[in-house]
Design a protein around this motif. Structure first.
Motif, mmCIF file in Angstrom:
data_model
loop_
_atom_site.group_PDB
_atom_site.id
_atom_site.type_symbol
_atom_site.label_atom_id
_atom_site.label_comp_id
_atom_site.label_asym_id
_atom_site.label_seq_id
_atom_site.Cartn_x
_atom_site.Cartn_y
_atom_site.Cartn_z
ATOM 1 N N GLU A 201 -23.644 -21.063 -14.419
ATOM 2 C CA GLU A 201 -23.753 -19.906 -13.503
ATOM 3 C C GLU A 201 -24.569 -20.254 -12.259
ATOM 4 O OE1 GLU A 201 -24.424 -19.776 -16.718
ATOM 5 O OE2 GLU A 201 -23.063 -18.277 -17.598
ATOM 6 N N ALA A 202 -25.445 -21.237 -12.401
ATOM 7 C CA ALA A 202 -26.294 -21.620 -11.257
ATOM 8 C C ALA A 202 -25.444 -22.208 -10.140
ATOM 9 C CB ALA A 202 -27.347 -22.626 -11.711
ATOM 10 N N LYS A 203 -24.406 -22.954 -10.520
ATOM 11 C CA LYS A 203 -23.542 -23.557 -9.498
ATOM 12 C C LYS A 203 -22.925 -22.465 -8.626
ATOM 13 C CE LYS A 203 -22.094 -27.435 -12.395
ATOM 14 N NZ LYS A 203 -20.952 -28.034 -13.089
ATOM 15 N N LEU A 204 -22.458 -21.418 -9.290
ATOM 16 C CA LEU A 204 -21.812 -20.317 -8.538
ATOM 17 C C LEU A 204 -22.829 -19.583 -7.668
ATOM 18 C CD1 LEU A 204 -19.493 -18.830 -11.291
ATOM 19 C CD2 LEU A 204 -18.798 -20.022 -9.190
ATOM 20 N N ALA A 205 -24.017 -19.389 -8.219
ATOM 21 C CA ALA A 205 -25.046 -18.663 -7.461
ATOM 22 C C ALA A 205 -25.389 -19.433 -6.179
ATOM 23 C CB ALA A 205 -26.291 -18.481 -8.319
ATOM 24 N N LEU A 206 -25.575 -20.735 -6.287
ATOM 25 C CA LEU A 206 -25.940 -21.517 -5.096
ATOM 26 C C LEU A 206 -24.793 -21.556 -4.094
ATOM 27 C CD1 LEU A 206 -28.072 -24.523 -6.442
ATOM 28 C CD2 LEU A 206 -28.746 -22.188 -5.910
ATOM 29 N N LYS A 207 -23.584 -21.676 -4.623
ATOM 30 C CA LYS A 207 -22.415 -21.698 -3.740
ATOM 31 C C LYS A 207 -22.364 -20.406 -2.907
ATOM 32 C CE LYS A 207 -17.620 -23.010 -4.174
ATOM 33 N NZ LYS A 207 -16.494 -22.197 -4.577
ATOM 34 N N MET A 208 -22.612 -19.298 -3.580
ATOM 35 C CA MET A 208 -22.566 -18.005 -2.891
ATOM 36 C C MET A 208 -23.656 -17.933 -1.812
ATOM 37 S SD MET A 208 -23.653 -14.730 -2.692
ATOM 38 C CE MET A 208 -24.709 -14.327 -4.068
ATOM 39 N N LEU A 209 -24.855 -18.407 -2.166
ATOM 40 C CA LEU A 209 -25.957 -18.358 -1.195
ATOM 41 C C LEU A 209 -25.755 -19.352 -0.054
ATOM 42 C CD1 LEU A 209 -29.000 -18.033 -3.636
ATOM 43 C CD2 LEU A 209 -27.821 -16.217 -2.390
ATOM 44 N N ILE B 2 -22.418 -16.376 5.407
ATOM 45 C CA ILE B 2 -23.787 -16.642 5.888
ATOM 46 C C ILE B 2 -24.616 -17.336 4.812
ATOM 47 C CG2 ILE B 2 -24.854 -14.467 5.109
ATOM 48 C CD1 ILE B 2 -26.238 -14.359 7.857
ATOM 49 N N LYS B 3 -25.551 -18.174 5.262
ATOM 50 C CA LYS B 3 -26.476 -18.797 4.316
ATOM 51 C C LYS B 3 -27.599 -17.815 4.038
ATOM 52 C CE LYS B 3 -25.961 -23.582 5.818
ATOM 53 N NZ LYS B 3 -24.992 -23.974 4.819
ATOM 54 N N ILE B 4 -27.757 -17.476 2.789
ATOM 55 C CA ILE B 4 -28.901 -16.656 2.382
ATOM 56 C C ILE B 4 -29.974 -17.649 1.922
ATOM 57 C CG2 ILE B 4 -29.717 -14.903 0.754
ATOM 58 C CD1 ILE B 4 -26.823 -13.767 0.788
ATOM 59 N N PRO B 5 -31.166 -17.602 2.546
ATOM 60 C CA PRO B 5 -32.142 -18.671 2.286
ATOM 61 C C PRO B 5 -32.638 -18.715 0.845
ATOM 62 C CG PRO B 5 -33.076 -16.933 3.672
ATOM 63 C CD PRO B 5 -31.636 -16.612 3.509
ATOM 64 N N TYR B 6 -32.810 -19.927 0.357
ATOM 65 C CA TYR B 6 -33.440 -20.107 -0.951
ATOM 66 C C TYR B 6 -34.185 -21.428 -0.986
ATOM 67 C CZ TYR B 6 -29.521 -23.193 -2.258
ATOM 68 O OH TYR B 6 -28.603 -24.207 -2.310
ATOM 69 N N ASN C 12 -40.070 -22.644 7.229
ATOM 70 C CA ASN C 12 -39.463 -23.830 7.852
ATOM 71 C C ASN C 12 -37.980 -23.925 7.548
ATOM 72 O OD1 ASN C 12 -41.284 -26.233 9.082
ATOM 73 N ND2 ASN C 12 -42.471 -24.812 7.855
ATOM 74 N N TRP C 13 -37.636 -23.554 6.340
ATOM 75 C CA TRP C 13 -36.225 -23.617 5.947
ATOM 76 C C TRP C 13 -35.404 -22.611 6.751
ATOM 77 C CZ3 TRP C 13 -33.058 -26.953 4.455
ATOM 78 C CH2 TRP C 13 -31.842 -26.635 3.879
ATOM 79 N N MET C 14 -36.010 -21.433 6.967
ATOM 80 C CA MET C 14 -35.350 -20.412 7.796
ATOM 81 C C MET C 14 -35.066 -20.970 9.190
ATOM 82 S SD MET C 14 -34.491 -17.355 6.840
ATOM 83 C CE MET C 14 -34.636 -16.313 8.293
ATOM 84 N N GLU C 15 -36.011 -21.742 9.690
ATOM 85 C CA GLU C 15 -35.823 -22.323 11.021
ATOM 86 C C GLU C 15 -34.645 -23.296 11.003
ATOM 87 O OE1 GLU C 15 -39.317 -24.171 12.634
ATOM 88 O OE2 GLU C 15 -38.570 -23.804 14.654
ATOM 89 N N GLN C 16 -34.554 -24.034 9.926
ATOM 90 C CA GLN C 16 -33.467 -25.015 9.850
ATOM 91 C C GLN C 16 -32.101 -24.363 9.716
ATOM 92 O OE1 GLN C 16 -33.611 -28.643 7.798
ATOM 93 N NE2 GLN C 16 -35.810 -28.578 7.489
#
Ligand code: G3P
Ligand code: MG
Length: 486
Positions: free
Chosen positions: A151-159, A167-171, A384-388
């Protein structure tokens, strides 16, 4: 690059750095000075760090735990074993960008263009997507050791953009694991989870400990496979890194029950350790040779100012500091039975040995979740990640910690003001409908990480938010409720 300001932490600076107002607990922690029950000395650095007051006691909890070292302590006792107050944990003033990293894979250009058109039509949702973020625990949430949780694979793909806005949702990934370089672990995780993982969105238990390189030059670094922690410490800037096997290679009689293979001999760096003065002991990961690590750590703790083969007349006055990268007692693995012992249990054993040998409680510092310094550092990484990913150096307001361990992920997230989601795929074994009795997750308990991510995204972006990108979406119609997104 953004820098931490002392005001961000409500703490004072390390010596040599400009100060804001207020007392300096760091100075009070020096030998000869007193502040509460702490006397742990931290020599001055060159000012590129900031110290965050510890939220747990620096005093050992061995005494309280000695009666049940071989049993599974209750949640209450475990929590009691982890609180510390009275010392500071240096963390880097700003996250250091890695020299190389697994950068986010760029989506197809056509999808990029289409997504930006869709996003133009949905400004509110876009703002909400950038105003939320996830901090994922790894073991028991995204993976069990080297086995991914599907399930983690799907969650990251979605984010990563597989959603109705593209859109990239930051994590970020916030783990108490460690033992290898951030680059090596990110490469491994990217393969496992089939998503790009950048070191710039990644925090291991020892990542913030790179700040200690400004305080200590010669360090004993313990734990992890082979000699990988040597590379970690050297990457962090420690000048003289000694691995316990280097000492065994110099004198095998140091550890009568130690393990020393031919491979160890090839990689060890023996030197004349009788002349070396150690500045600090750093435990970065789980020991692979308890006998040797126990022995050498104890030798150094009892030595005269960190000189091997010596015994201090007053071990407390001349003791060198010891740092542990995290305090988890158990962690989930692919073992079919209950969770397995990890670094916190090793630490408790060290504390018990020290108490038994000296009669005194060991002062030590424990990094990692749930320590506040780790979350403070996580905020900076997130910014910092948000900036990237979005070119905006802002901290999302709604951060969701997804974890499996109430004693670290959840209590830490709760104390830090994050939303917390507890999953059932790791340490927490509660029945359906149950939350953890002592450290309940404030956003809820979920079957797995995907369920937690879905619930959080829908809370922030609307119940009808589509968790799938539709390559055929018509940006002109999107936003008026007639999107063709599934
Ligand atoms: O040793 C414990 C560690 O592996 C836990 O990692 O990702 O659950 O914080 P994590
Ligand atoms: Mg975990």
């Amino acid at each position: 690059m953004p820098r931490f300001d002392d005001a961000d932490f409500a703490v004072v600076s390390a010596p040599g750095t400009p100060r804001t107002e207020g007392p300096n607990p760091f100075a009070a922690a020096r030998p000869g000075l007193s502040r509460g029950n702490s006397s742990l000395a931290i020599p001055g650095g060159d000012g590129n760090t900031v110290e965050v007051p510890a939220s747990r006691s620096s005093i050992s909890d061995a005494a309280a735990l000695m009666h049940n070292l071989s049993l599974s302590p209750s949640m209450k006792e475990r929590r009691g074993s982890r609180n510390s107050f009275g010392t500071s944990l240096p963390i880097p003033r700003s996250p250091r960008h890695s020299r190389s990293r697994m950068g986010p894979r760029r989506p197809e250009v056509s999808q990029d263009i289409l997504a930006s058109q869709v996003q133009d039509m949905s400004k509110e949702k876009v703002a909400a997507a950038k105003n939320m973020a996830f901090a994922f625990d790894i073991d028991g949430v995204l993976a069990h050791g080297n086995e991914p949780i599907e399930e983690a694979k799907l969650a990251l793909k979605m984010l990563n953009g597989d959603n109705e806005l593209g859109i990239k949702i930051p994590y970020i990934l916030l783990t108490n694991g460690g033992g290898k370089t951030e680059i090596a672990r990110c490469e491994q995780l990217a393969g496992l989870l089939e998503s790009p993982i950048s070191t710039d969105q990644f925090i291991q238990s020892h990542t913030p400990m790179q700040a200690l390189a400004e305080y200590y030059e010669t360090v004993l670094v313990c734990g992890g496979e082979d000699f990988k922690v040597r590379e970690v410490a050297e990457t962090y800037g420690f000048k003289n890194v000694v691995h316990p096997k280097d000492i065994l290679a110099w004198d095998p009689t140091v550890s009568p029950w130690g393990i020393f293979s031919e491979k160890d001999r090839e990689n060890a760096k023996p030197r004349d350790f009788s002349k070396m003065k150690f500045d600090a002991i750093l435990v970065f990961a789980d020991s692979r040779d308890y006998a040797t690590d126990f022995q050498i750590i104890m030798d150094l703790l009892l030595s005269e100012n960190g000189k091997l083969l010596t015994r201090a007349k007053d071990p407390v006055a001349s003791r060198i500091p010891i740092y542990f990268s995290q305090g988890d007692l158990v962690f989930p693995t692919n073992h079919k039975g209950p969770p397995r012992l990890t670094q916190g249990s090793f630490r408790i054993a060290i504390e018990a040995q020290y108490k038994a040998l000296t009669g005194v409680d060991l002062e030590r510092v424990v990094y990692g979740k749930p320590e506040r310094a780790t979350y403070t550092y996580a905020d900076e990484v997130l910014k910092n990640w948000m900036e990237q990913i979005h070119n905006e150096n802002t901290l999302p307001q709604h951060v969701y910690m997804v974890g499996d361990n109430p004693q670290s992920d959840i209590i830490g997230g709760n104390m830090y003001g994050w939303n917390t989601c507890l999953v059932r795929t790791g340490v927490f074994q509660g029945k359906e409908g149950e939350n953890d009795a002592h450290n309940p997750a404030n956003f809820g308990v979920f079957e797995n990480v995907l369920e937690a991510v879905k619930a959080a995204v829908r809370k922030e972006l609307g119940q009808d938010f589509k968790l799938k990108w539709n390559p055929k979406v018509n940006p002109v119609l999107h936003g008026d409720g007639t999107s063709a997104v599934e």
